[in-house]
Design an enzyme around this catalytic site. Structure first.
Site, mmCIF file in Angstrom:
data_model
loop_
_atom_site.group_PDB
_atom_site.id
_atom_site.type_symbol
_atom_site.label_atom_id
_atom_site.label_comp_id
_atom_site.label_asym_id
_atom_site.label_seq_id
_atom_site.Cartn_x
_atom_site.Cartn_y
_atom_site.Cartn_z
ATOM 1 N N ALA A 260 -5.260 2.785 -3.162
ATOM 2 C CA ALA A 260 -6.557 3.341 -3.547
ATOM 3 C C ALA A 260 -6.419 4.742 -4.119
ATOM 4 O O ALA A 260 -7.358 5.296 -4.689
ATOM 5 C CB ALA A 260 -7.464 3.397 -2.320
ATOM 6 N N LYS B 287 -11.110 -0.898 -1.678
ATOM 7 C CA LYS B 287 -10.835 -1.752 -0.519
ATOM 8 C C LYS B 287 -11.988 -1.533 0.477
ATOM 9 O O LYS B 287 -12.449 -0.406 0.586
ATOM 10 C CB LYS B 287 -9.508 -1.353 0.156
ATOM 11 C CG LYS B 287 -8.274 -1.511 -0.731
ATOM 12 C CD LYS B 287 -7.056 -0.865 -0.078
ATOM 13 C CE LYS B 287 -5.852 -0.876 -1.014
ATOM 14 N NZ LYS B 287 -4.678 -0.169 -0.482
ATOM 15 N N LYS C 55 -9.116 5.251 6.226
ATOM 16 C CA LYS C 55 -7.811 4.825 5.691
ATOM 17 C C LYS C 55 -8.019 3.710 4.661
ATOM 18 O O LYS C 55 -8.757 2.762 4.914
ATOM 19 C CB LYS C 55 -6.898 4.331 6.818
ATOM 20 C CG LYS C 55 -6.274 5.458 7.620
ATOM 21 C CD LYS C 55 -5.245 4.928 8.596
ATOM 22 C CE LYS C 55 -4.684 6.064 9.448
ATOM 23 N NZ LYS C 55 -3.882 5.552 10.571
ATOM 24 N N ASP D 135 0.876 -1.166 0.000
ATOM 25 C CA ASP D 135 0.000 0.000 0.000
ATOM 26 C C ASP D 135 0.926 1.232 0.000
ATOM 27 O O ASP D 135 2.121 1.107 0.276
ATOM 28 C CB ASP D 135 -0.887 -0.046 1.254
ATOM 29 C CG ASP D 135 -1.712 1.206 1.416
ATOM 30 O OD1 ASP D 135 -2.340 1.628 0.432
ATOM 31 O OD2 ASP D 135 -1.725 1.780 2.535
ATOM 32 N N LEU D 136 0.385 2.387 -0.327
ATOM 33 C CA LEU D 136 1.233 3.588 -0.384
ATOM 34 C C LEU D 136 1.100 4.472 0.864
ATOM 35 O O LEU D 136 2.020 4.592 1.668
ATOM 36 C CB LEU D 136 0.873 4.411 -1.633
ATOM 37 C CG LEU D 136 1.635 5.723 -1.769
ATOM 38 C CD1 LEU D 136 3.085 5.498 -2.167
ATOM 39 C CD2 LEU D 136 0.952 6.630 -2.799
ATOM 40 N N ASP D 137 -0.095 5.069 1.002
ATOM 41 C CA ASP D 137 -0.312 6.059 2.071
ATOM 42 C C ASP D 137 -0.243 5.399 3.444
ATOM 43 O O ASP D 137 -1.022 4.485 3.745
ATOM 44 C CB ASP D 137 -1.692 6.718 1.902
ATOM 45 C CG ASP D 137 -1.805 7.497 0.590
ATOM 46 O OD1 ASP D 137 -0.905 8.300 0.318
ATOM 47 O OD2 ASP D 137 -2.789 7.284 -0.148
ATOM 48 N N THR E 145 1.902 10.018 4.232
ATOM 49 C CA THR E 145 0.860 10.901 3.691
ATOM 50 C C THR E 145 -0.482 10.732 4.391
ATOM 51 O O THR E 145 -1.381 11.555 4.181
ATOM 52 C CB THR E 145 0.646 10.614 2.192
ATOM 53 O OG1 THR E 145 0.687 9.194 2.026
ATOM 54 C CG2 THR E 145 1.697 11.268 1.329
ATOM 55 N N GLU F 57 0.044 -3.325 4.658
ATOM 56 C CA GLU F 57 -1.108 -2.417 4.759
ATOM 57 C C GLU F 57 -1.183 -1.726 6.114
ATOM 58 O O GLU F 57 -0.891 -2.346 7.129
ATOM 59 C CB GLU F 57 -2.408 -3.234 4.616
ATOM 60 C CG GLU F 57 -3.070 -3.151 3.276
ATOM 61 C CD GLU F 57 -3.612 -1.768 2.926
ATOM 62 O OE1 GLU F 57 -3.719 -0.912 3.803
ATOM 63 O OE2 GLU F 57 -3.944 -1.552 1.756
ATOM 64 N N ASP F 58 -1.589 -0.462 6.125
ATOM 65 C CA ASP F 58 -1.781 0.227 7.408
ATOM 66 C C ASP F 58 -3.258 0.404 7.748
ATOM 67 O O ASP F 58 -3.581 0.973 8.779
ATOM 68 C CB ASP F 58 -1.129 1.618 7.384
ATOM 69 C CG ASP F 58 -1.870 2.579 6.473
ATOM 70 O OD1 ASP F 58 -2.279 2.155 5.372
ATOM 71 O OD2 ASP F 58 -2.071 3.746 6.858
#
Ligand code: BG6
Ligand code: MG
Length: 218
Positions: free
Chosen positions: A115, A145, A45, A9-11, A17, A169-170
């Protein structure tokens, strides 16, 4: 050695971010007279921009026109873009480069599963894009998601079976999506929130190279 798929995942996983999404949504919610704390934020999130605004409006029992909806989405994104325009490599979360380099050294396949529609621009800004064999973001999916679509597409692009993929994943929604895709879910954050993940770590500094090896040889 086996080649597995490692999907990030990114953020809140690769870059810090998540705090900017929080600030931008909080401003918008408060302007509408709706309470917005860490508790509400946790539920957004990993959730798409459209779905996030729908949730905020439902918490405040508000109905608005389609035009207003589009205007609010744009306003939120403009605020968010302001924040990320000042970003640099310092906002890469601790030990993310080490883990990416270790995986590369072990000839593993690496994908992004986010996402966010801003994902590609952010990866470029922090100079990490070249690490990824595949990128799937908010522009590539039709289901947000916790639907597993984003991770299933990433596995396909990597040419790896979902059972041979590991997801970092956060978010609650993202861990659910990884589990639904039959992948090994690794929560990055608080174990009280991400208890449904197969493994949970506070951050990547806690993920040893030996642990990475064990994921590959499993
Ligand atoms: C997710 C974030 O990665 O992307 C959410 O966790 C965000 O907070 C979602 O709403 C959509 O991002 P964007 O950049 O397309 O608004
Ligand atoms: Mg996230």
């Amino acid at each position: 050695m086996k080649t597995k798929g490692f999907i990030f995942d990114l953020d809140g996983v690769i870059v810090d971010t998540a705090k900017y999404h929080f600030l931008a949504w909080k401003k918008l919610a408060n302007q509408l007279g709706i309470d917005f704390t860490e508790h509400e934020n946790e539920q957004l999130k990993g959730v798409s921009r459209v779905r996030s605004l729908e949730k905020i409006l439902s918490w405040g029992n508000k109905t608005i026109s389609q035009t207003q909806f589009s205007e609010l989405m744009e306003a939120k994104n403009n605020d968010y873009l302001q924040y990320i325009s000042a970003m640099d490599t310092q906002e890469i979360l601790p030990d993310v480069p080490r883990v990416l380099n270790t995986l590369k050294g072990l000839e593993q396949s690496i994908a992004l599963g986010s996402a966010s529609k801003n994902a590609r621009a952010i990866l470029e800004r922090v100079n990490l894009k070249h690490h990824f064999n595949a990128i799937v973001d908010g522009n590539d999916v039709s289901k947000a998601k916790p639907d597993p679509e984003v991770f299933i597409i990433a596995a396909k692009l990597l040419n790896v079976n979902p059972e041979d993929c590991v997801v970092f994943e956060d978010s609650v929604a993202g861990v659910k999506a990884a589990n639904a895709a039959n992948m090994v879910s690794i929560g990055i954050g608080n174990s009280a929130i991400l208890g449904h993940a197969k493994h949970v770590f506070n951050d990547f500094t806690e993920i040893s190279n030996a642990f990475i090896d064990s994921l590959i040889s499993k």
